[in-house]
Design an enzyme around this catalytic site. Structure first.
Site, PDB file in Angstrom:
ATOM      1  CG  ASP A 118      -9.401  -0.354   4.759  1.00 45.99           C
ATOM      2  OD1 ASP A 118      -9.513  -0.452   3.754  1.00 45.99           O
ATOM      3  OD2 ASP A 118      -8.840  -0.665   5.452  1.00 45.99           O
ATOM      4  CD  GLN A 150      -3.972  -4.670   6.294  1.00 41.63           C
ATOM      5  OE1 GLN A 150      -3.816  -3.120   5.585  1.00 41.63           O
ATOM      6  NE2 GLN A 150      -4.365  -5.710   5.825  1.00 41.63           N
ATOM      7  CE  LYS A 178      -3.559  -2.542   2.552  1.00 40.20           C
ATOM      8  NZ  LYS A 178      -4.631  -2.807   3.300  1.00 40.20           N
TER       9      LYS A 178
HETATM   10  N1  GUN Z   1      -6.923  -7.404   5.878  1.00 38.64           N
HETATM   11  C1  GUN Z   1      -7.427  -7.594   4.431  1.00 38.64           C
HETATM   12  N2  GUN Z   1      -7.810  -7.352   3.984  1.00 38.64           N
HETATM   13  C2  GUN Z   1      -8.114  -6.147   4.086  1.00 38.64           C
HETATM   14  C3  GUN Z   1      -8.147  -4.458   3.937  1.00 38.64           C
HETATM   15  O1  GUN Z   1      -8.268  -4.311   2.835  1.00 38.64           O
HETATM   16  N3  GUN Z   1      -8.341  -3.585   5.020  1.00 38.64           N
HETATM   17  C4  GUN Z   1      -8.316  -3.865   6.202  1.00 38.64           C
HETATM   18  N4  GUN Z   1      -7.111  -2.534   6.920  1.00 38.64           N
HETATM   19  N5  GUN Z   1      -7.445  -5.059   6.425  1.00 38.64           N
HETATM   20  C5  GUN Z   1      -6.967  -5.691   5.379  1.00 38.64           C
END
Ligand code: GUN
Length: 289
Positions: A120, A97, A53
């Site tokens: 998100d 995350q 990211k």
């Molecule tokens: N864990 C697995 N996929 C995601 C996601 O798209 N965002 C976040 N914050 N955590 C995740």
């Protein structure tokens, strides 16, 4: 012959579009979008996702900040950091995350994020807006999948679409988006308590597999000509790769692909689209200032 849905290629096209928007913002004397990510602990998959990211941000010209905490951090301290980011005008959007350590409530953490900075799209306010079709931030993976379907010109109207999995971040929101006006699919959600999963999946024109169970979807569950979208990304030990790991999907690709009209690979299908959705949400957040 089946066609591969190349998420990596589409994501790279969208990243070019976003980079162009960043140049426009700069030219207009505006600040560039800034995404922050909070990573708690050192879960291997999460480390990889977050590193990617940050890399994506650099690629499109965004600013990014990675905030790391040890897995022992208290819930209160994490909530305090979230409040700080909510109030920091330099940060347009941020994510925490997941998964989080067991002593921290994921729901509390998600609810603490300012919905205006929720890159998100996980906050109940944004989920609520999505459900009734109001503009807001869409959850990153479903948003990416809808974009892939649109860019490949895959017809969804009146199609039987079976979503395997009912998670808050993929299966459930995706089932809602696919049934909305404009997508117009007839959606069935199947999960661990569903009876006769195989029979139901066999009826599907479009199958979305999002349960995190390697090779769950087998050849006998797929009708000829189906579109198969594989959201699974389970990390398994591998001697074939430098890292010692490889990602495997929820679909037994080798046996299923020959029956499909379209299929996503793992890796290089849905994953890059999830990351690009985060950039799009951050761009939208930055424009709101
Ligand atoms: N864990 C697995 N996929 C995601 C996601 O798209 N965002 C976040 N914050 N955590 C995740």
């Amino acid at each position: 012959m089946y066609k591969i849905i190349d998420g990596k290629k589409v994501a790279s096209e969208i990243k070019k579009e976003i980079a162009g928007e960043v140049v426009k913002l700069k030219t207009a004397g505006k600040k560039v979008p800034h995404l922050a990510a909070i990573l708690v602990g050192n879960n291997g998959s999460s480390e990889t996702y977050v590193a990617n990211k940050v890399k994506d941000c650099e690629e499109v010209g965004f600013e990014s900040t990675l905030i790391r905490f040890r897995s022992e951090i208290t819930e209160a301290a994490l909530l305090e950091k979230i409040e700080e980011l909510n109030n920091n005008p330099a940060i347009d959007g941020f994510i925490v995350q997941l998964p989080l350590p067991a002593h921290i409530s994921e729901n509390k953490v998600i609810e603490a994020i300012d919905p205006r900075k929720d890159a998100d799209g996980f906050h109940p306010v944004n989920i609520g807006k999505m459900v009734i079709g109001l503009p807001g931030y869409l959850p990153a993976t479903p948003y990416g999948i809808i974009e892939l379907i649109k860019r490949y010109g895959i017809e969804t109207s009146g199609k039987n679409c079976v979503v395997i999995g009912r998670s808050n971040i993929v299966g459930r929101p995706l089932s809602i988006l696919l049934s909305q006006k404009g997508m117009d699919a007839t959606v069935t959600v199947v999960h661990s308590r569903t009876k006769n999963i195989k029979d139901i999946v066999r009826q599907a024109d479009i199958i979305i597999a999002a349960i995190g169970s390697p090779a769950f979807v087998t050849n006998d569950m797929v009708k000829n000509g189906a579109v198969v979208i594989d959201v699974g990304t389970t990390r398994v030990i591998s001697h074939e790769t430098k890292s010692g790991f490889k990602l495997v999907g929820d679909v037994d690709f080798e046996s299923v692909a020959p029956k499909c009209s379209y299929i996503t690979p793992v890796p290089g299908g849905v994953g890059p689209m999830t990351r690009v959705s985060l950039l799009r949400n951050t761009l939208i957040a930055a424009r709101k200032d």
